[in-house]
Design an enzyme around this catalytic site. Structure first.
Site, PDB file in Angstrom:
ATOM      1  N   LYS A   1       0.823  -1.201   0.000  1.00  0.00           N
ATOM      2  CA  LYS A   1       0.000   0.000   0.000  1.00  0.00           C
ATOM      3  C   LYS A   1       0.868   1.268   0.000  1.00  0.00           C
ATOM      4  CE  LYS A   1      -3.955  -2.276   0.195  1.00  0.00           C
ATOM      5  NZ  LYS A   1      -3.752  -3.728   0.119  1.00  0.00           N
TER       6      LYS A   1
HETATM    7  C1  LIG Z   1      -5.050  -4.582   0.733  1.00  0.00           C
HETATM    8  C2  LIG Z   1      -6.513  -4.658   0.572  1.00  0.00           C
HETATM    9  C3  LIG Z   1      -7.359  -5.202   1.549  1.00  0.00           C
HETATM   10  C4  LIG Z   1      -6.919  -5.951   2.772  1.00  0.00           C
HETATM   11  O1  LIG Z   1      -5.903  -5.460   3.443  1.00  0.00           O
HETATM   12  P1  LIG Z   1      -4.891  -6.416   4.258  1.00  0.00           P
HETATM   13  O2  LIG Z   1      -4.159  -5.427   5.065  1.00  0.00           O
HETATM   14  O3  LIG Z   1      -4.050  -7.125   3.252  1.00  0.00           O
HETATM   15  O4  LIG Z   1      -5.696  -7.346   5.075  1.00  0.00           O
HETATM   16  C5  LIG Z   1      -8.724  -5.141   1.343  1.00  0.00           C
HETATM   17  N1  LIG Z   1      -9.250  -4.602   0.254  1.00  0.00           N
HETATM   18  C6  LIG Z   1      -8.488  -4.091  -0.707  1.00  0.00           C
HETATM   19  C7  LIG Z   1      -9.139  -3.484  -1.891  1.00  0.00           C
HETATM   20  C8  LIG Z   1      -7.096  -4.108  -0.596  1.00  0.00           C
HETATM   21  O5  LIG Z   1      -6.352  -3.617  -1.578  1.00  0.00           O
END
Ligand SMILES: *Cc1c(COP(=O)(O)O)cnc(C)c1O
Length: 394
Positions: free
Chosen positions: A190
């Site tokens: 992210k």
């Molecule tokens: C990264 C992500 C998640 C979940 O996040 P985690 O931290 O990996 O559990 C949920 N929805 C979307 C669209 C994402 O990109």
């Protein structure tokens, strides 16, 4: 890789986190401090996030998936309830709805934005619908005015899967700074990361208190030695080690967002120069399209897979990804449509139900995008993609 490849032409992954020396030093301090799990760093991170989101209450969690699960529980969503969402998302979005015992209802996407189609949302509302769960794919918000108008008209909660949308904006306002429940992820890929982590922006101190309890088994402590549980929770707390990384990353948020916007601009310029549009490759919506401003979490193109003229046992996209990798460029897939996974098929979802999502889910490819990339890398990606597609598509 051949010996003639210069270091500058080393393999380019589609994403690479940038953790600076300050973050590494902060982690060392936490580890040496004698308090390594949730504590002062977590609290400081929550305060900094709350300030980012206009003072709204914020609590952190072990990951973005846990954050969304807590959001659903705070909204009292459970068995018998329906939650409307998009199939073009990380499967966590739908899985957490199942985890709380509710039913995910997928609707098609708008092929221009690749986000949930709000007309389709309205059409899918039933007496059992309790919430809308939009996803801001690659950081691009939906029409937030329209989203909240629909929710108000039908008295629905909105649980924003803003996992990818930190520092994205709607009419200049940060996503998370307004609205109902907004869930963010700080997973390694992210825009800012804690390695793993997430945060939920809420509406009231009461919701924040419930989130605190739900993230640690539901435990309520009173006095010196009092303990009670009124509602069982899970083990979803963020550690101070992770929070220290998050705080250090947050300090660079403006620079990260600005660098990504500049890279996106370079992408659009290089895509033109490399003739990607003429090859039938679908580009993202241009910069600052309307009211929505993306944080450019990803730069995604859609391949003209129906014009594939090559040969590959796994099909057009796999052929392109493999050829790109052989030329030193990493790519990713975000995402195949969730409703066509075996488990979701077993719930009754079928091919043909959500045609835009299915077509885009087959052709979408994520190109490299991270702040440490150079403009020359973008040029190389576009040239490599152009060359590859000229060969593989008719
Ligand atoms: C990264 C992500 C998640 C979940 O996040 P985690 O931290 O990996 O559990 C949920 N929805 C979307 C669209 C994402 O990109």
């Amino acid at each position: 890789m051949s010996a003639s490849v210069s270091p500058a032409e080393a393999f380019l992954p589609f994403v690479r986190p940038s953790i600076d020396e300050a973050a590494i030093a902060e982690v060392g301090k936490v580890l040496a401090s004698g308090w390594i799990t949730s504590g002062p760093k977590m609290q400081a991170f929550e305060e900094a996030l709350s300030a980012l989101f206009g003072g709204r209450p914020v609590r952190t969690f072990a990951n973005g998936s846990a954050t969304m699960e807590i959001a659903l529980r705070i909204a009292d969503i459970g068995p018998g309830d329906e939650v409307i969402t998009t199939p073009i998302t990380w499967v966590a979005t739908a899985n957490v709805v199942l985890t709380v015992g509710a039913r995910p209802v997928f609707v098609d996407i708008d092929p221009r934005t690749r986000n949930i189609d709000l007309d389709a949302v309205e059409a899918a509302i039933t007496p059992r619908t309790r919430a809308i769960m939009p996803v801001y794919l690659s950081g691009l918000p939906v029409d937030m005015e329209r989203l909240y108008a629909i929710a108000a008209r039908h008295q629905l909660r909105v649980i924003e899967d803003a996992a990818q949308a930190i520092d994205s904006r709607w009419r200049g306002q940060r996503i998370g700074a307004f609205g109902d429940l907004a869930s963010f992820s700080f997973q390694a890929n992210k825009n800012i990361t804690c390695v793993e982590g997430g945060c939920l922006v809420m509406n009231s101190p009461e919701e924040a208190l419930r989130a605190e309890r739900l993230r640690l088994q539901g435990v309520i402590r009173t006095g010196m030695d009092g303990m009670d549980v009124e509602e069982p929770g899970g083990k979803f707390n963020l550690t101070d080690v992770n929070a220290a990384i998050g705080l250090a990353q947050l300090a660079h948020l403006d620079a990260i967002t600005a660098r990504r916007a500049a890279l996106a601009e370079t992408y659009f310029r290089c895509a033109e120069a490399a003739g990607l549009r003429d090859l039938g490759i679908g580009l993202p919506l241009p910069l600052d399209p309307h009211e929505a401003t993306t944080n450019w979490h990803m730069f995604q193109v859609v391949l003209p897979v129906e014009r594939f003229a090559g040969e590959h046992p796994l099909g057009a996209r796999a052929a392109v990804m493999e050829a790109m990798r052989e030329q030193g460029v990493g790519t990713g897939v975000h995402y195949p449509p969730v409703h066509l996974f075996s488990y979701y098929r077993s719930l009754g979802w079928r091919e043909g139900m959500l045609p835009h999502a299915e077509r885009i889910g087959r052709g979408i490819v994520t190109l490299p995008m991270f702040p440490a990339m150079r403009d020359a890398d973008v040029e190389r990606v576009c040239a490599t993609l152009s060359k590859t597609c000229k060969r593989l598509f008719k």
